[in-house]
Design an enzyme around this catalytic site. Structure first.
Site, PDB file in Angstrom:
ATOM      1  N   TYR A 151       6.887   0.839  28.788  1.00 12.72           N
ATOM      2  CA  TYR A 151       7.688   1.635  29.735  1.00 12.72           C
ATOM      3  C   TYR A 151       7.583   3.045  29.183  1.00 12.72           C
ATOM      4  CZ  TYR A 151       9.624  -2.673  30.974  1.00 12.72           C
ATOM      5  OH  TYR A 151       9.848  -4.123  31.486  1.00 12.72           O
TER       6      TYR A 151
ATOM      7  N   HIS B 199      13.751  -7.849  23.799  1.00  5.21           N
ATOM      8  CA  HIS B 199      12.400  -7.943  23.526  1.00  5.21           C
ATOM      9  C   HIS B 199      12.503  -8.252  22.024  1.00  5.21           C
ATOM     10  CE1 HIS B 199      10.875  -5.382  26.968  1.00  5.21           C
ATOM     11  NE2 HIS B 199      11.045  -6.738  27.366  1.00  5.21           N
TER      12      HIS B 199
ATOM     13  N   LYS C  56      15.659 -18.827  23.473  1.00 10.55           N
ATOM     14  CA  LYS C  56      15.687 -18.990  22.078  1.00 10.55           C
ATOM     15  C   LYS C  56      17.152 -18.722  21.576  1.00 10.55           C
ATOM     16  CE  LYS C  56      10.793 -18.495  21.665  1.00 10.55           C
ATOM     17  NZ  LYS C  56       9.571 -17.958  20.943  1.00 10.55           N
TER      18      LYS C  56
ATOM     19  N   ARG D 138      14.783  -4.544  36.622  1.00  6.52           N
ATOM     20  CA  ARG D 138      14.677  -4.601  35.186  1.00  6.52           C
ATOM     21  C   ARG D 138      13.838  -3.614  34.547  1.00  6.52           C
ATOM     22  NH1 ARG D 138      15.364  -7.703  30.385  1.00  6.52           N
ATOM     23  NH2 ARG D 138      13.743  -8.084  29.043  1.00  6.52           N
TER      24      ARG D 138
END
Length: 292
Positions: free
Chosen positions: A272, A263, A169, A240
């Site tokens: 995480y 994010h 995007k 990642r």
């Protein structure tokens, strides 16, 4: 029907979705159209019965809940497009109930496993130097594989110690580079011209000098993981995931990690934190319990 899907593909491409997302949407639609065709039905006349029959078929094929939900989202958006542009008058009702998909805990590597993996490439040859540089960049920045393979020379600034990552995007982020990543990138840039590149803009490419595919990079990671005796079920996101967890374990705040990963939603980063807390509890238990 193929013409409509191609028009829809152009439509979603103009929305700035990533190549992988677009391919997943079109693949979902192709499978749905095949199902409709085998039932000798018209896609414009599909109804709730058709949709539920398709869901039943997917469940019989043991597709995951997450996979089915994604396919339903792809189909729903396609019907919205058809309705919006007058290709169909009605959108079939999507009344279905599926159990919520369990959020899988990402597989991560320990710092020792990372060291073993990244040290595996043979840096006595040009290909090994390239592979080491790619792995170092992946772990140093936490970028996605697609972002890694789309990096251009002008996205790299070794003097200022950062890369510019162009995410989905059209979201752009600047990510710092560590000393080891810079060291192996400097080595790679010295031999990059020996690898027969056809695209002067791309930072990395395959052995034929063309853009490397995700599958090609996965073969590289998988082979080095085998050589490093890493017995975990790793995938293209493992580096990642490990990047994020190791940052949090060493005191990084979650908002900064969110920004580095790109994010849009903090909830995507918070998983995480769960791994980090779990690891800390295990460490405390091991140190404190007399029979640990």
């Amino acid at each position: 029907m193929n013409d409509l899907i191609q028009k829809y593909k152009v439509y979603i491409e103009n929305k700035g979705l990533s190549k992988n997302t677009i391919e997943a949407y079109i693949r979902d639609l192709d499978q749905y159209v095949e199902f409709i065709t085998n039932r000798d039905e018209d896609i414009n006349l599909a109804d709730e019965i058709t949709i539920n029959a398709y869901i039943q078929k997917l469940m019989e094929e043991k597709k995951s809940i997450a996979s089915i939900n994604r396919k339903m989202a792809s189909i729903r958006n396609f019907y919205k497009y058809l309705n919006l542009y007058g290709y169909t008058k009605e959108t079939p009702s999507f009344v279905y109930e599926l159990p919520k998909s369990k959020k899988e805990i990402p597989i991560t590597l320990t710092v020792d496993e990372i060291d073993r993996l990244l040290s595996t490439p043979n840096i006595e040859c040009d290909k090994g130097i390239r592979d080491r540089a790619m792995l170092e960049i992946m772990y140093a920045t936490g970028i996605k594989v697609s972002e890694l393979l789309n990096l251009r020379l002008l996205d790299l600034n070794l003097k200022m110690q950062y890369i510019i990552c162009n995410g989905s995007k059209k979201r752009q982020r600047v990510i710092p580079l560590g000393s080891l990543a810079i060291k192996y990138m400097e080595q790679y840039l010295k031999v990059r011209g020996n690898l027969g590149y056809n695209n002067e803009n791309l930072l990395f490419f395959n052995n034929r000098g063309k853009k490397m595919t995700r599958q090609g990079f996965w073969k590289i990671v998988k082979e080095y993981a085998r050589e490093a005796n890493i017995n975990k079920s790793i995938n293209l996101y493992t580096l990642r995931h490990s990047f994020a967890v190791h940052l949090l374990e060493n005191g990084a705040d979650i908002k900064s990690v969110q920004e580095l990963l790109g994010h849009a939603d903090l909830s995507a980063t918070e998983r995480y934190s769960y791994i980090t807390k779990k690891n800390r509890l295990k460490e405390v238990y091991t140190k404190a319990h007399p029979r640990a």
